[in-house]
Motif scaffolding. Structure first.
Motif, mmCIF file in Angstrom:
data_model
loop_
_atom_site.group_PDB
_atom_site.id
_atom_site.type_symbol
_atom_site.label_atom_id
_atom_site.label_comp_id
_atom_site.label_asym_id
_atom_site.label_seq_id
_atom_site.Cartn_x
_atom_site.Cartn_y
_atom_site.Cartn_z
ATOM 1 N N GLY A 411 18.577 -1.661 38.874
ATOM 2 C CA GLY A 411 17.810 -0.781 39.653
ATOM 3 C C GLY A 411 16.938 0.001 38.660
ATOM 4 N N LEU A 412 17.579 0.615 37.458
ATOM 5 C CA LEU A 412 16.788 1.231 36.706
ATOM 6 C C LEU A 412 15.268 0.659 36.242
ATOM 7 N N ILE A 413 15.446 -0.475 35.904
ATOM 8 C CA ILE A 413 14.385 -1.383 35.493
ATOM 9 C C ILE A 413 13.400 -1.476 36.514
ATOM 10 N N SER A 414 13.743 -1.747 37.884
ATOM 11 C CA SER A 414 12.902 -1.609 39.026
ATOM 12 C C SER A 414 12.327 -0.396 39.015
ATOM 13 N N GLY A 415 13.110 0.758 39.049
ATOM 14 C CA GLY A 415 12.317 2.133 39.259
ATOM 15 C C GLY A 415 11.345 2.209 38.167
ATOM 16 N N ILE A 416 11.454 1.639 36.906
ATOM 17 C CA ILE A 416 10.662 2.180 35.664
ATOM 18 C C ILE A 416 9.192 1.287 36.017
ATOM 19 N N ILE A 417 9.522 0.031 36.492
ATOM 20 C CA ILE A 417 8.406 -0.988 36.671
ATOM 21 C C ILE A 417 7.592 -0.249 37.965
#
Length: 491
Positions: A411-417
């Motif tokens: 989720g964190l990586i998705s939000g950052i991307i």
């Protein structure tokens, strides 16, 4: 558990989840609705202005209120999915998005409409990261290419159909609702998806860590200091306040990173885990994504060119984008085959095709003669190449960034991307869009608009070249062989 063990475990779980594709389809609805509502409202703006007597500033807020809120809270939305479960946060975001759509659809004045758009952006920020995060959570490695292709196709379909659908709905005056239908059409879609989402069980964290509220505040402040002046500054001639906000952004960002690092050392669960920056090639991947989405200003400036320089109606202008939409929808569906043929060269090849399409379109605009059918064909072919190239590159680029991320960070990586893509779009509108308006002049004529578009397209092509070079560097063996910090235990 090592990355290899966790990936293998995740694949076994995915193989036994017979409903994983249905879950993914539900999540993709949020991925579709968010960009759709960004593009579809552009067609409705003239009708909104006529009914409310809205000022240009009001209309700008209808667009920027949604875009700013969405960009500011994407990281928070992604991390909330990691903590409380992606399904639960998605459904909460979808319910909020539907409620905000109802507010927009029945708004009695422009102020209420702007407020509704802000709440829409917040709901979208909760929904969208869960779609990309779920790819890493519920699919076995062999299925991820197809899932990423469907994810990219959904984005392409939303971008390509938004303006066309908006033009059709407003012109058809469905049920006599006029422009309001572009918001109210979300309600039956959201109702069906909410029912499906509630019927499908989903994993949740039985002992979720405490949410990093201070981190949420600092993250939102940092992104607001970046996104708000980029969106509003150009429109208002770069006033002093916009420059001061941009100067304050690094200070807020530094405080945010210090807070997250301190919380991690103390054994807490930060909103943004600083170790994510140690992922091999992660920063380079974000740089590629930043320049890759420089095409964000293209939709705005090309629409202005079509209507102001060529005199086409909003519906006619929307239909011109159809080849782009077709290309950006088809290419992600074919991306697994492209990946097998081109391997790690897929993303650079896609960006190269997109760049060729941009340069070809610049040549067509430079030599445009409205009475030559060949120009129409070349314009359509150029737009198809832009869409197909973007649709080919996006899934491959996303795979390169998230391919080695363990589920705890999905989720964190998705939000950052997604945040990077939104900031890139805002930067593109501020810089490339600013270049276009500066060359076109205060009282633009057709020749000036055409020349401004050509220069802006060349600037966009330069950004895409940088993105292509970054993706080439991203796939170098030295990055692949590095030890990844995802083998560390995540709190």
């Amino acid at each position: 558990m090592s990355l290899e063990q966790q990936s293998r475990s995740n694949g076994v779980i995915a193989a036994h989840d017979r409903w994983r594709w249905v879950r993914f389809a539900v999540l993709l609805t949020g991925v579709f609705l968010s960009p759709l509502d960004f593009f579809i409202v552009n067609i409705a703006l003239p009708a909104i202005k006529e009914e409310f007597g809205a000022t240009p500033s009001d209309l700008q807020l209808v667009v920027s209120g949604y875009m700013t809120t969405y960009a500011v809270f994407l990281i928070t939305g992604g991390r909330l999915g990691d903590i409380f479960g992606h399904r639960a946060i998605f459904l909460a975001g979808l319910a909020g998005f539907a409620g905000a759509s109802a507010i927009c659809g029945w708004a009695p004045c422009s102020s209420v409409l702007v407020a509704g758009r802000i709440f829409q952006g917040l709901g979208a920020a909760l929904m969208v990261p869960q779609g990309l995060a779920s790819i890493n959570m519920i699919f076995a490695p062999r299925e991820k290419s197809l899932a990423l292709g469907l994810y990219g196709a959904t984005l392409g379909l939303a971008a390509g159909s938004g303006q066309i659908l908006g033009g059709f709905l407003v012109s058809a005056d469905v049920f006599g609702l006029g422009w309001r239908i572009v918001f109210l059409v979300n309600l039956p879609i959201a109702a069906v998806v909410l029912i499906l989402g509630l019927l499908l069980s989903g994993a949740s964290n039985p002992r979720p860590p405490r949410l990093d509220i201070f981190g949420v505040m600092l993250s939102a402040l940092t992104l607001a200091l970046v996104v708000t002046p980029l969106i509003e500054g150009r429109e208002q001639g770069w006033p002093l306040w916009s420059l001061l906000l941009l100067m304050a952004a690094p200070i807020a960002g530094s405080l945010f990173l210090r807070n997250e690092d301190k919380l991690l050392r103390e054994g807490g669960a930060p909103l943004f885990d600083p170790r994510v920056m140690e992922l091999p090639g992660f920063s380079l991947g974000l740089l590629a994504a930043l320049f890759f989405y420089a095409i964000g200003a293209f939709f705005l400036i090309f629409s202005i060119y079509l209507q102001s320089a060529l005199g086409e109606s909003p519906r006619e202008a929307a239909l011109v984008f159809l080849p782009f939409g077709v290309g950006s929808f088809l290419a992600p569906l074919l991306s697994p085959y492209a990946g097998r043929m081109l391997g790690q060269r897929t993303a650079p090849a896609g960006i190269a095709l997109e760049t060729i399409g941009i340069l070809s379109l610049a040549l067509v605009v430079w030599n445009w003669r409205t009475d030559q059918p060949l120009d129409h064909a070349l314009r359509g072919l150029s737009l198809f190449a832009i869409g197909f190239g973007q649709g080919t590159a996006l899934p491959s680029l996303l795979r390169a960034i998230i391919g080695k991320v363990e589920p705890a960070w999905s989720g964190l990586i998705s939000g950052i991307i997604n945040t990077t893509l939104q900031v890139s779009s805002a930067l593109s509108i501020a810089t490339v869009g600013g270049l276009f308006f500066a060359i076109a002049g205060r009282e633009p004529v057709a020749d000036n608009i055409s020349f401004a578009l050509v220069v802006s397209l060349l600037a966009t092509a330069c950004c895409l070249v940088i993105a292509a070079l970054a993706t080439v560097a991203l796939t170098q063996p030295t990055l692949v062989k590095r030890r990844t910090p995802t083998e560390k235990k995540i709190p």
